[in-house]
Design an enzyme around this catalytic site. Structure first.
Site, PDB file in Angstrom:
ATOM      1  CE  LYS A 230      -8.276  68.121  44.769  1.00 21.41           C
ATOM      2  NZ  LYS A 230      -7.269  68.882  44.008  1.00 21.41           N
TER       3      LYS A 230
ATOM      4  CD  GLN B 222      -4.766  71.496  44.588  1.00 18.61           C
ATOM      5  OE1 GLN B 222      -5.153  70.342  44.734  1.00 18.61           O
ATOM      6  NE2 GLN B 222      -5.596  72.493  44.332  1.00 18.61           N
TER       7      GLN B 222
ATOM      8  CG  ASP C 260      -8.848  67.600  38.010  1.00 18.96           C
ATOM      9  OD1 ASP C 260     -10.085  67.587  37.819  1.00 18.96           O
ATOM     10  OD2 ASP C 260      -8.275  68.527  38.598  1.00 18.96           O
TER      11      ASP C 260
END
Ligand code: NAP
Length: 283
Positions: free
Chosen positions: A56, A100, A123
């Site tokens: 990322k 994450q 996200d």
């Protein structure tokens, strides 16, 4: 079907979208006078997570965004992690926040996801983001489901009125992709581990989305001739959740593994961060 199934090439599409994002980031930097930041929180040192976070970071660099890695110890508490998220929520340079997955077992992951400010939840992991997306309101969808819908649309796959069967109902993948397909007016069935007679259900699908996490789980003889196959699975050895070696020839189009859904995920993450940065620059 014939063996001329169309390959839905996520790698090519992602590269094209990224080129456009670079220009949009340049504009935002000019307008805002600072480089927008995508912050990624990583708890502990799970090697796969470290690899994803680095990927990322590299994607941010390619399009001109700054990335900030917030590495926290394995022993951190839910409360302390939420406090870190709140700091990022309040930081005007930070346009997107990622936590994450997975976090250590003792942490309440859902509470942490829900602590991310909705406008920075690039996200789409926050329950409020999921609710908004499900209802067709403003909010970011989870990146992999966004990528799946994007690839279907870019390749002109008709969705309205089609029978879509999603196998899997996880928070980050199965559920949100089902909601996005519903928004596109597909008739959606969500299958899961308690579903009875899955092969029969899959046999009626015009669009099969496999997000099970089991290598080559979906068999070729479950596939209706001409169905479109979306394989979100990513198992060791570059194997997806559909037995594509045998099923692809029955399909009219399919996403390969690798090079299908995978590259679209990071690309959508970048696109949604750029959208958040544009909104931030306007505010
Ligand atoms: P997950 O959280 O483990 O969810 C798996 C889902 O599959 C669950 O809903 C489960 O049902 C269902 N399932 C398990 N066994 C089944 C069976 N026998 N029949 C029908 N359904 C069954 O996994 P995930 O995070 O959604 O990930 C799924 C796959 O996508 C993995 O291979 C993962 O690596 C991949 N993935 C790829 C990307 C990408 O960027 N390409 C991103 C995320 C994930 P229950 O709910 O009943 O347990």
């Amino acid at each position: 079907m014939t063996s001329e199934a169309l390959i839905l090439n996520g790698k090519l599409l992602a590269a094209r979208i990224e080129a456009d994002l670079k220009t949009r980031v340049e504009r935002v930097v000019k307008a805002a006078g600072r480089v927008p930041v995508l912050a990624t929180i990583i708890v502990g040192e799970n090697p796969a997570s470290v690899t994803y976070v680095n990927m990322k970071g590299r994607a941010c660099a390619r399009i001109g965004l700054a990335s900030r890695k917030v590495a926290l110890p394995e022993t951190i508490t839910t409360e302390a992690l939420i406090e870190e998220i709140r700091k990022l929520n309040a930081d005007p340079d930070v346009c997107g926040i990622l936590l994450q997955h997975p976090v250590p077992r003792h942490i309440d992951e859902a509470a942490c996801f829900n602590a991310i400010a909705i406008e920075k939840d690039v996200d789409g992991v926050n329950a409020a983001s999921f609710g908004a997306v499900s209802l067709g309101e403003k909010g970011f969808a989870a990146a992999t489901p966004s990528g799946i819908i994007r690839i279907l649309k870019e390749y002109g796959v008709p969705l309205a009125g089609k029978e879509a069967v999603v196998i899997g109902r996880s928070r980050i993948l199965g559920r949100p992709v089902a909601m996005l397909l519903l928004r596109e007016n597909a008739t959606v069935t969500i299958a899961h581990s308690r579903t009875v007679d899955l092969p029969e259900i899959v046999r009626r699908a015009d669009i099969v989305v496999a997000c099970v996490g089991k290598p080559e789980f979906v068999k070729a003889d479950w596939i209706k001739d001409g169905a479109v196959l979306i394989d979100a699975g990513y198992n060791p050895g570059n194997v997806g959740d559909i037995d594509l070696k045998n099923a692809a020839a029955k399909s009219s189009a399919y996403t390969p593994v690798p090079g299908g859904v995978g590259p679209m995920t990071i690309c959508m993450l970048m696109e949604q961060t750029v959208e958040a940065a544009e909104a931030n620059a306007r505010a």
